[in-house]
Write a protein that holds these residues in place. Structure first.
Motif: not given
Lengths: 304, 328
Positions: A236, A243-244, A266, B141-142, B144-145, B148-149, B151-152, B155-156, B163, B262-263, B266-267
């Motif tokens: 992870i 990812f960053l 996306l 689950l990390p 950032f995932l 993303i999920l 947002i999907l 948002s999407v 997002s 931080i993560v 970024t997302v």
């Protein structure tokens, strides 16, 4: 050989393994992930690094089961016409490689420091454990980011591009050693005063040899469990760094790199470019974590 | 009490000094600030002058002392990348990160604790099982995932929530807040859920484990024997006694929230300190990295200190005399 196999099949470990359906399923999933990653050059439908076989005409194909899907691209294709399934298999190779190597690195560093601290004691012990304590107050992702950032700043870009993989392994390994060191130190403190160690000292064996050949074999048991539990975390962390955009070099994309690249698409509706590598990552980490949990419980005599 | 506080503060000083030493070493040995600041054309005299001005011709200890002196005053020099004072950059970005971290922590506590109490009280109900499965997924689950999920989905596909960015912010002095506009609040939802998810599942599992432990103890039986109602037993007796470990873990996780910001930033392209840090790592912008490191260390040390003091308030056994305290 068959005798060893029969013994293994008769062991407590195998019995507790078969008794837990979750563990069996995770073992199968983990095995699929590892085999898919290791055998990627043989099994993958395409070679994502062979630019000659890529065609922009194949770009943005949705997964094969959707109306516009193409059977040649089971999980769809990305912006350059690369097969997503093949990219995942090659990406999982990098993810696994970095994960396993960084855990190994952390294990070696942690075991050596733990042995030294526990066996020698005194000022060395206090100093080393103080460092471990300080590092443990910070989350490992932060340490890994920082080590990676400093190395990146210290190295010229072209050198970094070449050894980027090792930098990530080093950064993640450094971020994870205290857990190993603390456990090994604890068991070493117990072993140090046992009679076999005293006997070895009496007959004049050197300290280094006592640590390596006498104490070490008796303290590595718990290390195995921490390493298994740490593997999921290391994978992870690697995925997060990539990812960053500061992890593995873009010439060697891992699952995290694929997710980062796919993330740009996306909003235009091409969700499969990022979601499938994400699912592969989850499957890998979840199965490894569940196996680690099982191993911890199975090897813990108090829970029997 | 006072002696306890002072001893804790004294313990924090070496940690801060160690982190300062690392920051300083980054400044001193990584990259070459002189050649970065001089650019292409310079004479040897200019070079010597700059080295003198920066104090680089002094001894290591003197330079370190100067560094600490400047750091205490919040002076970390100029960013290599943006050529602006580092302190100014960080002060500008801090409100965004702090508001996000606050929302994530509040979410984790307000949802995690009740879920933990419920799963602890009704171990075998189907809802408890659902919560536990959910928590296993949340832990694996990390971050950032998760982002993303979300947002999907939101948002999407559904188009309900933004997002990226903070939406409209209102300036209150130097603090910019997203709490006062509808778009600012909407922009906070997905990032806070993403950031708080891991802590939420962790707190839930912890409260559950502690509740199971406490409910087995004798004083719960006595409380029931005295005829107290479920409500008083569950919340007045049981939950209260799970609070010590919960406060520790939740407090320590607050540091984790700031690190994982931080993560999340970024997302969601959230304009906070974490995004600034990651941009600085990519650009090898040492002054910003060093300042951020010191700031994070200060936050962590402060959190640890506050957690220790809260212990003191929550657990009367610690007040009577340390060492004499027994188990439950």
């Amino acid at each position: 050989m068959s005798g060893a196999l029969a013994r293994a099949l008769d062991s407590d470990l195998w019995w507790s393994f078969r008794r837990s359906p979750t563990t069996v399923v995770s073992a199968v999933v983990a095995l699929i992930c590892v085999l898919g990653a290791l055998l990627a050059p043989v099994l993958a439908p395409h070679n994502p690094f062979d630019l000659a076989t890529l065609s922009l005409g194949d770009a943005f194909k949705p997964p094969a089961w959707t109306p516009e899907g193409d059977a040649a691209f089971p999980l769809g294709s990305d912006d350059q016409g690369r097969d997503v399934l093949s990219a995942i298999m090659y990406g999982a190779r990098i993810s696994l490689l970095v994960g396993v190597c960084s855990v190994l690195f952390a294990t070696v560093v942690g075991v050596v420091i733990g042995l030294l601290a526990g066996y020698l004691g005194g000022a060395i012990d206090s100093l080393l454990m103080r460092i471990a304590d300080i590092q443990l107050t910070f989350p490992s992702i932060l340490i890994a980011l920082l080590v990676d950032g400093v190395v990146r700043a210290a190295l010229p870009p072209e050198v970094h591009e070449r050894i980027g993989l090792f930098v990530v392994i080093f950064a993640i390994g450094i971020s994870a050693w205290p857990a190993f060191a603390r456990t090994v130190r604890g068991s070493t403190l117990v072993e140090r005063n046992k009679e076999y160690v005293l006997a070895a000292r009496v007959i004049g064996i050197s300290q280094a040899r006592i640590m390596l050949t006498h104490v070490l074999p008796n303290v590595v048991g718990p290390v195995l469990v921490i390493a298994t539990l740490g593997l999921g975390g290391a994978i992870i962390t690697e995925a997060t760094l990539s990812f960053l955009g500061v992890g593995v070099p873009s010439t060697q994309p891992s699952l995290g790199t694929l997710i980062r690249i796919g993330n740009d698409f996306l909003f235009s509706g091409e969700w499969w470019i990022t979601i499938f590598p994400g699912l592969a990552l989850i499957a890998m980490v979840l199965s490894v974590n569940l196996l680690g949990d099982w191993l911890r419980d199975a090897l813990n005599p108090r829970l029997r | 009490m006072l002696a306890f506080v002072i001893s804790r503060i004294l313990q924090a000083i070496p940690v801060m000094l160690a982190v300062a030493l690392i920051s300083f070493a980054m400044f001193a040995y990584v990259g070459d600030p002189v050649s970065i600041m001089l650019g292409q054309d310079f004479t040897e005299a200019q070079r010597t002058q700059l080295i003198h001005d920066l104090g680089l011709d002094q001894s290591f200890l003197m330079q370190f002392a100067t560094f600490i002196g400047n750091a205490v005053q919040g002076n970390f020099g100029l960013s290599y990348r943006l050529s602006r004072p580092v302190a100014e950059l960080i002060a500008e970005r801090a409100p965004a990160t702090l508001e996000l971290a606050f929302c994530a922590a509040a979410l984790a506590m307000l949802i995690g604790v009740p879920m933990g109490v419920y799963t602890g009280l009704y171990r075998n109900s189907w809802l408890s099982r659902a919560f536990l499965t959910f928590s296993l997924v949340g832990v694996s689950l990390p971050t950032f995932l998760i982002g993303i999920l979300l947002i999907l989905i939101f948002s999407v596909w559904l188009g309900w929530l933004p997002s990226f960015g903070r939406g409209e912010v209102v300036q209150l002095g130097w603090w910019s807040t997203g709490f006062l506009t509808w778009s600012g609040i909407k922009a906070l939802i997905l990032p806070s859920v993403t950031l708080g998810m891991f802590q939420l599942t962790l707190i839930m599992r912890l409260v559950r484990a502690e509740m199971l432990e406490v409910l087995r103890t004798d004083y719960i039986k006595f409380a029931r024997a005295r005829g107290l109602g479920n409500r008083a037993v569950h919340f007045g007796h049981a939950l209260k006694n799970t609070l010590v470990p919960v406060i520790t873990i939740a407090g320590l996780q607050l540091g984790g929230i700031i690190a994982f910001a931080i993560v999340t930033e970024t997302v969601f392209q959230w304009p906070g300190m974490g995004l600034l840090f990651i941009q600085s790592v990519s650009a090898a912008d040492i002054p910003v990295m060093a300042a951020y490191l010191m700031l994070i260390a200060l936050i962590f040390v402060t959190i640890n200190l506050v957690v220790d003091l809260l212990y003191y308030l929550v657990d009367p056994r610690l007040r009577i005399g340390r060492g004499a305290a027994g188990g439950h």
